[in-house]
Design a protein around this motif. Structure first.
Motif, short mmCIF file in Angstrom:
data_model
loop_
_atom_site.label_atom_id
_atom_site.label_comp_id
_atom_site.label_asym_id
_atom_site.label_seq_id
_atom_site.Cartn_x
_atom_site.Cartn_y
_atom_site.Cartn_z
N ILE A 146 -49.55 -96.59 7.65
CA ILE A 146 -48.60 -95.72 6.95
C ILE A 146 -49.13 -95.47 5.54
O ILE A 146 -49.17 -96.37 4.71
CB ILE A 146 -47.20 -96.37 6.90
CG1 ILE A 146 -46.68 -96.65 8.31
CG2 ILE A 146 -46.22 -95.47 6.14
CD1 ILE A 146 -45.41 -97.47 8.36
N ASP A 147 -49.54 -94.25 5.27
CA ASP A 147 -50.14 -93.88 3.99
C ASP A 147 -49.09 -93.19 3.13
O ASP A 147 -48.90 -91.98 3.22
CB ASP A 147 -51.35 -92.98 4.21
CG ASP A 147 -52.08 -92.66 2.91
OD1 ASP A 147 -51.88 -93.41 1.93
OD2 ASP A 147 -52.83 -91.66 2.88
N VAL A 148 -48.37 -93.97 2.33
CA VAL A 148 -47.29 -93.41 1.52
C VAL A 148 -47.25 -94.14 0.18
O VAL A 148 -47.52 -95.34 0.09
CB VAL A 148 -45.93 -93.53 2.26
CG1 VAL A 148 -45.55 -94.97 2.48
CG2 VAL A 148 -44.83 -92.78 1.53
N SER A 149 -46.94 -93.40 -0.88
CA SER A 149 -46.88 -93.99 -2.22
C SER A 149 -45.48 -94.55 -2.48
O SER A 149 -44.53 -94.23 -1.75
CB SER A 149 -47.20 -92.92 -3.28
OG SER A 149 -46.10 -92.03 -3.42
N PRO A 150 -45.31 -95.39 -3.51
CA PRO A 150 -43.98 -95.92 -3.83
C PRO A 150 -43.01 -94.83 -4.28
O PRO A 150 -41.80 -95.02 -4.21
CB PRO A 150 -44.25 -96.92 -4.97
CG PRO A 150 -45.57 -96.54 -5.53
CD PRO A 150 -46.35 -95.98 -4.39
N VAL A 151 -43.55 -93.68 -4.70
CA VAL A 151 -42.69 -92.57 -5.12
C VAL A 151 -42.13 -91.84 -3.90
O VAL A 151 -41.01 -91.30 -3.94
CB VAL A 151 -43.49 -91.59 -6.02
CG1 VAL A 151 -42.64 -90.37 -6.36
CG2 VAL A 151 -43.95 -92.30 -7.28
N LYS A 152 -42.88 -91.83 -2.80
CA LYS A 152 -42.49 -91.05 -1.62
C LYS A 152 -41.92 -91.88 -0.48
O LYS A 152 -41.34 -91.32 0.46
CB LYS A 152 -43.70 -90.27 -1.10
CG LYS A 152 -44.26 -89.24 -2.07
CD LYS A 152 -43.27 -88.11 -2.30
CE LYS A 152 -43.87 -87.01 -3.19
NZ LYS A 152 -42.90 -85.92 -3.42
N ILE A 153 -42.07 -93.21 -0.51
CA ILE A 153 -41.63 -94.02 0.61
C ILE A 153 -40.12 -93.86 0.84
O ILE A 153 -39.34 -93.79 -0.10
CB ILE A 153 -41.99 -95.51 0.39
CG1 ILE A 153 -41.78 -96.32 1.68
CG2 ILE A 153 -41.21 -96.11 -0.78
CD1 ILE A 153 -42.32 -97.73 1.60
N GLY A 154 -39.75 -93.78 2.11
CA GLY A 154 -38.35 -93.56 2.46
C GLY A 154 -37.69 -94.80 3.04
O GLY A 154 -38.36 -95.80 3.35
N PRO A 155 -36.37 -94.75 3.22
CA PRO A 155 -35.63 -95.91 3.75
C PRO A 155 -36.05 -96.31 5.16
O PRO A 155 -35.95 -97.49 5.52
CB PRO A 155 -34.17 -95.45 3.70
CG PRO A 155 -34.22 -93.97 3.61
CD PRO A 155 -35.47 -93.64 2.87
N GLU A 156 -36.55 -95.36 5.96
CA GLU A 156 -36.94 -95.69 7.33
C GLU A 156 -38.12 -96.66 7.35
O GLU A 156 -38.19 -97.57 8.19
CB GLU A 156 -37.26 -94.41 8.13
CG GLU A 156 -38.50 -93.63 7.69
CD GLU A 156 -38.28 -92.74 6.48
OE1 GLU A 156 -39.24 -92.04 6.07
OE2 GLU A 156 -37.14 -92.73 5.95
N HIS A 157 -39.06 -96.47 6.39
CA HIS A 157 -40.20 -97.39 6.31
C HIS A 157 -39.75 -98.77 5.84
O HIS A 157 -40.22 -99.79 6.33
CB HIS A 157 -41.26 -96.84 5.35
CG HIS A 157 -41.88 -95.57 5.82
ND1 HIS A 157 -42.02 -94.46 5.02
CD2 HIS A 157 -42.40 -95.22 7.04
CE1 HIS A 157 -42.59 -93.49 5.70
NE2 HIS A 157 -42.84 -93.93 6.93
N ILE A 158 -38.83 -98.81 4.89
CA ILE A 158 -38.32 -100.08 4.37
C ILE A 158 -37.58 -100.83 5.48
O ILE A 158 -37.76 -102.05 5.67
CB ILE A 158 -37.38 -99.85 3.17
CG1 ILE A 158 -38.12 -99.16 2.03
CG2 ILE A 158 -36.79 -101.18 2.70
CD1 ILE A 158 -39.18 -99.99 1.35
N GLN A 159 -36.73 -100.12 6.22
CA GLN A 159 -35.96 -100.74 7.31
C GLN A 159 -36.91 -101.32 8.36
O GLN A 159 -36.68 -102.42 8.87
CB GLN A 159 -35.02 -99.71 7.93
CG GLN A 159 -33.84 -99.36 7.03
CD GLN A 159 -33.03 -98.19 7.57
OE1 GLN A 159 -33.49 -97.42 8.42
NE2 GLN A 159 -31.82 -98.04 7.06
#
Length: 305
Positions: free
Chosen positions: A45-58
């Motif tokens: 998953i190539d995402v920055s802390p500015v763009k990361i969404g709740p689905e990735h956190i969950q």
């Protein structure tokens, strides 16, 4: 993790400069973020802390919950919330991906305590002589160190950071630097004071004191500040030596200090000040408010007992 490094570094600076947190605490916060980064890397998953969404956190929380207990999970979630709140504060984000993430219920975990008899046994188990019958400089150091830990209710980090210039024995106090570099003055009993004086004047001079550690009170065999891990090891070895059937750490002495004060009639506000707790709620959880003690308080002090 490349997209995260600059944000993590600026967050570390914020924790150190703005919030005055210790390096150990900052390291724990950083580790929380690194665990999330490792999860993202492992799953492509190539995402920055500015763009990361709740689905990735969950997805991350669900995955890590299989390997850590609820209490560790709650602490991890708290650490990540702090990081994303910082990004909002700095206008990197408009909202937090942690908003809908709820920590697991962990309940109230009361810490173990030692009885006064057990503390006496542990300290008495310290070898004050070496195998050749000579005075053990490490033994006398450990004796004064553990008496200070229990007698003043210190955190282990406060103990190893204690300096000779922090001793104000003529006034009956020591100066302690706690969390967030906040200082407090603690009363020190005559027994602990005598042990520290004896160690400082007659034992500590036998250590090869290294440059930069001239003011450090408790030294290791190389003449430097003791590590927190070494204090843990000393205490656990003593517990094993007396066959103590409890899992103890330096914090156990702090718990015991607070609990024994409460059981002997000290008020909770005074205990809070000595422990250096910002909130009295922390102190209430910290000490053992057992039913037996509360019954004794009612019987002794209530006008309609």
């Amino acid at each position: 993790m490349g997209k995260w490094i600059s944000f993590i570094k600026s967050y570390q600076s914020y924790l150190r400069i703005e919030r005055g947190l210790s390096l150990n605490t900052i390291g724990n916060y950083t580790l929380d973020i690194e665990k999330l980064c490792s999860f993202l890397d492992d799953n492509g998953i190539d995402v920055s802390p500015v763009k990361i969404g709740p689905e990735h956190i969950q997805q991350f929380i669900y995955d890590i919950s299989k390997t850590i207990n609820p209490r560790s999970q709650a602490r991890l979630i708290s650490g990540l919330k702090s990081f994303f709140n910082y990004l909002i504060f700095e206008d990197y984000r408009k909202d937090s991906p942690m908003e809908l993430i709820e920590p697991p219920r962990t309940g109230r975990k009361l810490p173990d305590t030692l009885s006064l008899s057990e503390i006496d046994q542990l300290i008495s188990a310290i070898a004050l002589k070496d195998k050749k019958g000579a005075d053990s400089i490490e033994g006398y150091r450990n004796e004064s160190m553990l008496e200070t830990l229990y007698g003043c209710g210190l955190r282990v980090s406060e103990l190893v950071d204690l300096k000779i210039s922090d001793l104000f024995f003529d006034e009956g106090f020591i100066r302690v630097t706690g969390k967030g570099n906040k200082q407090r003055f603690l009363p020190i009993g005559s027994h602990t004071r005598k042990l520290i004086d004896s160690y400082k004047d007659h034992i500590r001079t036998a250590f090869p004191i290294q440059k930069g550690h001239e003011d450090t009170l408790f030294l290791n065999r190389r003449g430097r500040k003791l590590t927190r891990a070494m204090v843990f090891t000393i205490i656990r070895n003593l517990a094993e030596k007396i066959s103590l059937n409890k899992s103890i750490s330096p914090h156990t002495f702090r718990h015991s200090f607070a609990t024994h004060l409460l059981e002997n009639g000290a008020d909770l506000r005074s205990i809070q000040l000595m422990l250096g707790h910002e909130s009295i709620t922390t102190t209430e959880i910290y000490v053992h408010l057992d039913r037996k003690h509360l019954t004794q308080v009612i019987n002794a002090f209530h006008p309609r007992k």
